[in-house]
Design a protein around this motif. Structure first.
Motif, PDB file in Angstrom:
ATOM      1  N   SER A  63       0.827  -1.207   0.000  1.00 22.84           N
ATOM      2  CA  SER A  63       0.000   0.000   0.000  1.00 22.84           C
ATOM      3  C   SER A  63       0.861   1.257   0.000  1.00 22.84           C
ATOM      4  CB  SER A  63      -0.946  -0.008   1.196  1.00 22.84           C
ATOM      5  OG  SER A  63      -0.217  -0.170   2.378  1.00 22.84           O
ATOM      6  N   SER A  64       2.025   1.213   0.662  1.00 20.68           N
ATOM      7  CA  SER A  64       2.852   2.426   0.604  1.00 20.68           C
ATOM      8  C   SER A  64       3.388   2.635  -0.807  1.00 20.68           C
ATOM      9  CB  SER A  64       3.998   2.414   1.614  1.00 20.68           C
ATOM     10  OG  SER A  64       4.011   1.289   2.410  1.00 20.68           O
ATOM     11  N   LEU A  65       3.710   1.524  -1.500  1.00 21.86           N
ATOM     12  CA  LEU A  65       4.211   1.669  -2.873  1.00 21.86           C
ATOM     13  C   LEU A  65       3.117   2.198  -3.797  1.00 21.86           C
ATOM     14  CD1 LEU A  65       6.410  -1.522  -3.207  1.00 21.86           C
ATOM     15  CD2 LEU A  65       7.192   0.836  -3.350  1.00 21.86           C
ATOM     16  N   VAL A  66       1.878   1.752  -3.552  1.00 22.69           N
ATOM     17  CA  VAL A  66       0.772   2.188  -4.409  1.00 22.69           C
ATOM     18  C   VAL A  66       0.621   3.705  -4.372  1.00 22.69           C
ATOM     19  CG1 VAL A  66      -1.745   2.190  -4.550  1.00 22.69           C
ATOM     20  CG2 VAL A  66      -0.512   0.031  -4.391  1.00 22.69           C
ATOM     21  N   ILE A  67       0.798   4.292  -3.178  1.00 23.80           N
ATOM     22  CA  ILE A  67       0.617   5.747  -3.079  1.00 23.80           C
ATOM     23  C   ILE A  67       1.568   6.473  -4.018  1.00 23.80           C
ATOM     24  CG2 ILE A  67       0.422   7.696  -1.497  1.00 23.80           C
ATOM     25  CD1 ILE A  67       0.304   5.714   0.785  1.00 23.80           C
ATOM     26  N   LEU A  68       2.788   5.902  -4.165  1.00 24.97           N
ATOM     27  CA  LEU A  68       3.780   6.557  -5.018  1.00 24.97           C
ATOM     28  C   LEU A  68       3.287   6.698  -6.456  1.00 24.97           C
ATOM     29  CD1 LEU A  68       7.265   5.193  -3.954  1.00 24.97           C
ATOM     30  CD2 LEU A  68       6.372   7.496  -3.717  1.00 24.97           C
ATOM     31  N   LEU A  69       2.401   5.777  -6.885  1.00 24.55           N
ATOM     32  CA  LEU A  69       1.883   5.845  -8.257  1.00 24.55           C
ATOM     33  C   LEU A  69       1.007   7.073  -8.470  1.00 24.55           C
ATOM     34  CD1 LEU A  69       0.943   2.095  -8.746  1.00 24.55           C
ATOM     35  CD2 LEU A  69       2.697   3.338  -9.994  1.00 24.55           C
ATOM     36  N   TYR A  70       0.572   7.682  -7.383  1.00 22.58           N
ATOM     37  CA  TYR A  70      -0.308   8.848  -7.502  1.00 22.58           C
ATOM     38  C   TYR A  70       0.416  10.160  -7.217  1.00 22.58           C
ATOM     39  CZ  TYR A  70      -4.044   5.435  -7.545  1.00 22.58           C
ATOM     40  OH  TYR A  70      -4.856   4.392  -7.878  1.00 22.58           O
ATOM     41  N   LEU A  71       1.706  10.071  -6.886  1.00 29.36           N
ATOM     42  CA  LEU A  71       2.430  11.285  -6.507  1.00 29.36           C
ATOM     43  C   LEU A  71       3.434  11.661  -7.581  1.00 29.36           C
ATOM     44  CD1 LEU A  71       3.160  10.573  -2.739  1.00 29.36           C
ATOM     45  CD2 LEU A  71       1.441  12.099  -3.695  1.00 29.36           C
ATOM     46  N   PRO A  72       3.523  12.964  -7.924  1.00 24.41           N
ATOM     47  CA  PRO A  72       4.512  13.391  -8.906  1.00 24.41           C
ATOM     48  C   PRO A  72       5.915  13.357  -8.299  1.00 24.41           C
ATOM     49  CG  PRO A  72       3.296  15.277  -8.066  1.00 24.41           C
ATOM     50  CD  PRO A  72       2.696  14.069  -7.429  1.00 24.41           C
ATOM     51  N   ALA A  73       6.901  13.049  -9.131  1.00 24.22           N
ATOM     52  CA  ALA A  73       8.296  13.079  -8.706  1.00 24.22           C
ATOM     53  C   ALA A  73       9.047  13.963  -9.686  1.00 24.22           C
ATOM     54  CB  ALA A  73       8.891  11.681  -8.674  1.00 24.22           C
ATOM     55  N   GLY A  74       9.400  15.161  -9.249  1.00 22.67           N
ATOM     56  CA  GLY A  74      10.059  16.098 -10.150  1.00 22.67           C
ATOM     57  C   GLY A  74       9.126  16.455 -11.280  1.00 22.67           C
ATOM     58  N   SER A  75       9.617  16.394 -12.490  1.00 18.39           N
ATOM     59  CA  SER A  75       8.749  16.727 -13.622  1.00 18.39           C
ATOM     60  C   SER A  75       8.007  15.490 -14.135  1.00 18.39           C
ATOM     61  CB  SER A  75       9.570  17.373 -14.733  1.00 18.39           C
ATOM     62  OG  SER A  75      10.679  16.553 -15.032  1.00 18.39           O
ATOM     63  N   LEU A  94      -6.099  13.692  -4.575  1.00 18.03           N
ATOM     64  CA  LEU A  94      -5.543  13.877  -3.242  1.00 18.03           C
ATOM     65  C   LEU A  94      -6.384  13.166  -2.166  1.00 18.03           C
ATOM     66  CD1 LEU A  94      -3.104  15.269  -2.182  1.00 18.03           C
ATOM     67  CD2 LEU A  94      -4.419  17.348  -1.874  1.00 18.03           C
ATOM     68  N   ILE A  95      -7.706  13.127  -2.390  1.00 21.32           N
ATOM     69  CA  ILE A  95      -8.580  12.454  -1.419  1.00 21.32           C
ATOM     70  C   ILE A  95      -8.217  10.971  -1.357  1.00 21.32           C
ATOM     71  CG2 ILE A  95     -10.969  11.908  -0.830  1.00 21.32           C
ATOM     72  CD1 ILE A  95     -10.635  14.821  -0.725  1.00 21.32           C
ATOM     73  N   LEU A  96      -7.975  10.387  -2.545  1.00 21.44           N
ATOM     74  CA  LEU A  96      -7.607   8.967  -2.580  1.00 21.44           C
ATOM     75  C   LEU A  96      -6.275   8.757  -1.845  1.00 21.44           C
ATOM     76  CD1 LEU A  96      -8.201   6.123  -3.766  1.00 21.44           C
ATOM     77  CD2 LEU A  96      -6.595   6.721  -5.567  1.00 21.44           C
ATOM     78  N   VAL A  97      -5.317   9.655  -2.093  1.00 18.36           N
ATOM     79  CA  VAL A  97      -4.018   9.547  -1.419  1.00 18.36           C
ATOM     80  C   VAL A  97      -4.210   9.588   0.095  1.00 18.36           C
ATOM     81  CG1 VAL A  97      -1.837  10.738  -1.014  1.00 18.36           C
ATOM     82  CG2 VAL A  97      -2.692  10.471  -3.329  1.00 18.36           C
ATOM     83  N   MET A  98      -5.097  10.496   0.525  1.00 18.99           N
ATOM     84  CA  MET A  98      -5.373  10.595   1.962  1.00 18.99           C
ATOM     85  C   MET A  98      -5.868   9.263   2.525  1.00 18.99           C
ATOM     86  SD  MET A  98      -7.510  13.724   3.475  1.00 18.99           S
ATOM     87  CE  MET A  98      -8.636  12.804   4.494  1.00 18.99           C
ATOM     88  N   TYR A  99      -6.760   8.633   1.769  1.00 16.77           N
ATOM     89  CA  TYR A  99      -7.277   7.339   2.222  1.00 16.77           C
ATOM     90  C   TYR A  99      -6.209   6.265   2.163  1.00 16.77           C
ATOM     91  CZ  TYR A  99     -12.067   8.651   2.963  1.00 16.77           C
ATOM     92  OH  TYR A  99     -13.185   9.199   3.493  1.00 16.77           O
ATOM     93  N   LEU A 100      -5.425   6.276   1.068  1.00 17.30           N
ATOM     94  CA  LEU A 100      -4.375   5.257   0.927  1.00 17.30           C
ATOM     95  C   LEU A 100      -3.352   5.358   2.059  1.00 17.30           C
ATOM     96  CD1 LEU A 100      -3.676   5.127  -2.906  1.00 17.30           C
ATOM     97  CD2 LEU A 100      -4.689   3.352  -1.475  1.00 17.30           C
TER      98      LEU A 100
END
Lengths: 410, 339
Positions: free
Chosen positions: B83-95, B106-112
């Motif tokens: 589940s922690s890895l899944v959150i990374l799929l929704y977060l930008p990294a640099g460009s 963001l709501i989904l990230v909050m839940y994840l």
């Protein structure tokens, strides 16, 4: 762990015999309701080493070095208490210079012990930075002790009748340097420990021991003084050079204006005592008389005197944790007929019960640590099982331990 | 794009993100340990120590206690890491925009974010140890405590972006490409600073670090939730701890510091990508330094009964003040400069 009653309140949380909150083995059983402690019981005796048994088979000159090893911290105080008991029985006069040297060593021991405790307390609160900084500061007192005795722990400096090494003028400067460093640092330490908000939040009004309880449970040392009991052997029953010095017991209301008897007050007392010890060492250095450092230099002659001695005596000293008490009985033989050690923690352990009752799990480590328990000093208990006492021989103990190992590994 | 191609892409991204998340996560743990050690006047372990620790744990035996519930006990660490890895799929990294950015906001990230914590709770209860049980209870209480201030931050930022006329203000792509600072006036900046402070205060609780590490509290609970875990299972919790550090850092960076170097300096795409990634990592390290490392060397652990008032009273009030400032910012005409 509590089996079928696990779901019902109060549930049981065992802490010990080994647990990160405990620096030495002791077994606690907590009856909990949620996070708060309903009742608590503890079983010491987990680290009994049979030192008195060993002592009873040795002569006083040898035992002195055994007493060094009762505790890793208060080596000087145990040896001092034992030596003072033997000196009284054998009527050996201790020269005044030796008394002053003993006092200086005892006070340095108090300084390093209190600083060590302050670091441990910080660690129990989860404040590791303060642990590392306090222990770093403590190193200087360890260096001075090493310079004076030749060892960092197990000093081997006190002998029946005096001390084994003199303090030469060259060493005065090293001691003076250390004292002025600590006096300069004390304000900072007090500031870090007493005015840090997270420490105040965790320690104020936690683990309260009222003056009445402190008296009833016969607590000693900083634990008693933090509850407002004006008791300090150095003031009430001066030994060594303390009679010549100006000493008053450190009480929290002198510094804070009130006495609450909580963990915070115990921090106050110990830190202020570091400053007090610096003052005592300085007074000793100024007033130190010249002369011999031991009543009887030749060990063979000393042994002969001890061998002839008959009678019993008590040696009492104010160790960093409180009164340390050695009872010795000699009966004209090489080894003593009786030897009983009552370390300061023995008197303080019972105060855990009123301190812990009603507190939270989170407070257990700091409250347990707040009396600065030294269980290796304390545990000197025979085996009691089904109300019958028995003394186990080495063979029996060996057999039992082999059996237990087999049971565990099968 | 065909469904099969999308699926293949997502699988590819998942593998890439997993490797990146684990490596960077462990690296972040190493940096944290090194910096903390230097602040405590120690030398500290080498940066690669977390990698060694994981390697050691992986070759150790994984003990399952006799009164544990084995399937839940073994499942929890996998859940935590996954589940922690899944959150990374929704977060930008640099460009690099999030691969699943269009599927969740963001709501989904909050839940994840609650899932790794829930996995820890499940693992703790399944351990059958009183320490782990107390730890699990504390973890739940802590989670409930910090959820409200976290929600305030998320809602306030998204609402302000929405009020500034941006479409889909909750998606991280929108948040990352429109720095919140640029759409608000002076009052709003004050409000955002307060929200940034809240996010910094939530991070240690999310990562079970001092002063909010009551659920693991070494001196009280001997490791609490993790007390019965060993070997491979413990290694997975350790990895998820690293990934979570990266997630929290990346989340704060995405909301508050989304700038990239490539938007300010013109450079070819092949250079821009690594430069932006490195800049992003630097930002994550800075965020974690101020919100985790610095805090944990400067404070003692709170009692669990002190954690709740901290979040529900103090931080929630600060968060609401921040929210009000952002609202005032849209109402007062002189403020809406950027919009």
């Amino acid at each position: 762990m509590s089996g079928n009653e696990g779901k019902k309140a109060p549930y049981v949380v065992p802490i010990g015999p080994t647990h990160p909150a405990l620096k030495e083995p002791v077994m606690f059983t907590f009856k909990m309701e949620g996070e708060s402690i309903k009742d608590v019981d503890f079983a010491p005796g987990q680290t009994h080493r049979g030192i008195e048994w060993m002592g009873m088979r040795r002569n006083p000159v040898q035992i002195v070095h055994l007493t060094d090893r009762i505790c890793g911290i208060c080596g000087v105080h145990h040896t001092l208490a034992f030596a003072r008991a033997v000196e009284q029985i054998a009527e050996i006069e201790v020269p005044p210079r030796a008394d002053y040297i003993r006092t200086i060593l005892a006070e340095f021991e108090r300084i390093q012990s209190h600083l060590l405790w302050a670091g441990v307390a910080a660690h129990e609160l989860g404040f590791d930075s303060l642990l590392h900084l306090t222990w770093r500061v403590r190193e200087q007192s360890m260096d001075v002790i090493e310079n004076l005795t030749g060892n960092r722990v197990n000093y081997g400096i006190v002998q029946v009748g005096g001390v084994r090494r003199d303090i030469v003028p060259d060493q005065h400067k090293i001691i003076e340097d250390c004292l002025s460093t600590y006096e300069g640092l004390l304000g900072k330490l007090l500031d870090l420990f007493l005015h840090d908000r997270s420490i105040t939040l965790r320690c104020r009004d936690r683990g309260v021991l009222s003056r009445q309880q402190a008296l009833e449970l016969c607590t000693v040392g900083p634990t008693a003084r933090a509850s407002g009991v004006n008791a300090d052997l150095r003031q009430d029953y001066p030994y060594c050079a303390y009679g010549d010095l100006d000493i008053t017991a450190v009480l929290p209301d002198q510094h804070m204006g009130e006495t609450r008897g909580d963990v915070y007050d115990r921090i106050v007392v110990r830190l202020i005592e570091v400053g007090q010890s610096c003052g005592i060492v300085r007074q000793c250095l100024d007033q130190m008389p010249s002369g011999p450092i031991t009543g009887e230099e030749k060990l063979a002659k000393l042994l002969a005197i001890c061998k002839k001695a008959r009678g019993e005596a008590i040696g009492r000293v104010e160790a960093p944790r409180g009164e340390c008490f050695h009872y010795v009985r000699m009966n004209g033989k090489e080894s003593p007929e009786g030897w009983k050690v009552k370390a300061s923690s023995y008197s303080n352990l019972m105060s855990w019960i009123p301190m812990l009752r009603g507190e939270q799990i989170a407070d257990i480590p700091i409250i347990v640590a707040s009396i600065d328990p030294c269980l290796s000093c304390t545990d000197r208990v025979a085996v009691v099982k089904d109300n019958s006492r028995q003394i186990m021989t080495k063979e029996e103990l060996h057999r039992l331990s082999v059996e237990k190992t087999r049971r565990l590994s099968s | 794009m065909s469904t099969a191609l999308t699926a293949a892409m997502i699988i590819g991204w998942t593998v890439v993100i997993s490797v990146y998340g684990i490596l960077v996560g462990l690296f972040l743990l190493g940096i944290d340990r090194k910096l903390a050690a230097h602040m405590q006047a120690r030398i500290g372990p080498p940066l690669r120590q977390p990698f060694r620790d994981v390697r050691k744990l992986l070759i150790k035996e994984s003990v399952i206690p006799a009164n544990a519930i084995p399937w839940m006990f073994n499942l929890a660490p996998i859940m935590a890491l996954a589940s922690s890895l899944v959150i990374l799929l929704y977060l930008p990294a640099g460009s690099v925009m999030p691969p699943l950015g269009s599927y969740g906001d963001l709501i989904l990230v909050m839940y994840l974010l609650t899932v790794p914590a829930l996995a820890l709770v499940a693992g703790g209860f399944a351990s059958g140890s009183p320490y782990a049980t107390v730890g699990a209870q504390r973890e739940m209480v802590t989670m409930i405590a910090y959820e409200f201030p976290l929600a305030i931050v998320v809602v306030a930022v998204a609402w302000r972006l929405g009020a500034a006329g941006l479409a889909e203000p909750f998606t991280l792509t929108t948040i990352a490409s429109n720095p919140i600072w640029s759409v608000v006036g002076p009052l709003g900046i004050l409000g955002i600073l307060l929200l940034l402070f809240i996010s910094a205060a939530i991070t240690p609780a999310e990562l079970s670090r001092i002063p909010f590490d009551t659920q693991e509290a070494e001196t009280e609970l001997a490791g609490g939730l993790l007390v019965e875990y060993s070997g491979r299972n413990l290694a997975m919790f350790y990895l998820s701890q690293g990934v979570k550090s990266l997630v929290m850092g990346a989340l704060v960076v995405a909301i508050f510091f989304p700038w990239n170097i490539s938007t300010f300096v013109a450079m070819p795409a092949t250079v821009a990508l690594p430069v932006d990634l490195l800049f992003f990592l630097a930002k994550v390290i800075l965020v974690l330094f101020f919100s985790v490392t610095l805090v944990r060397v400067a404070m003692a652990r709170f009692r669990i009964s002190q954690v709740i008032p901290v979040y529900w009273t103090y931080l929630s009030v600060i968060g609401l003040v921040g929210l009000l400032l952002l609202m005032a910012d849209t109402v007062i005409p002189l403020a809406g400069v950027g919009a």
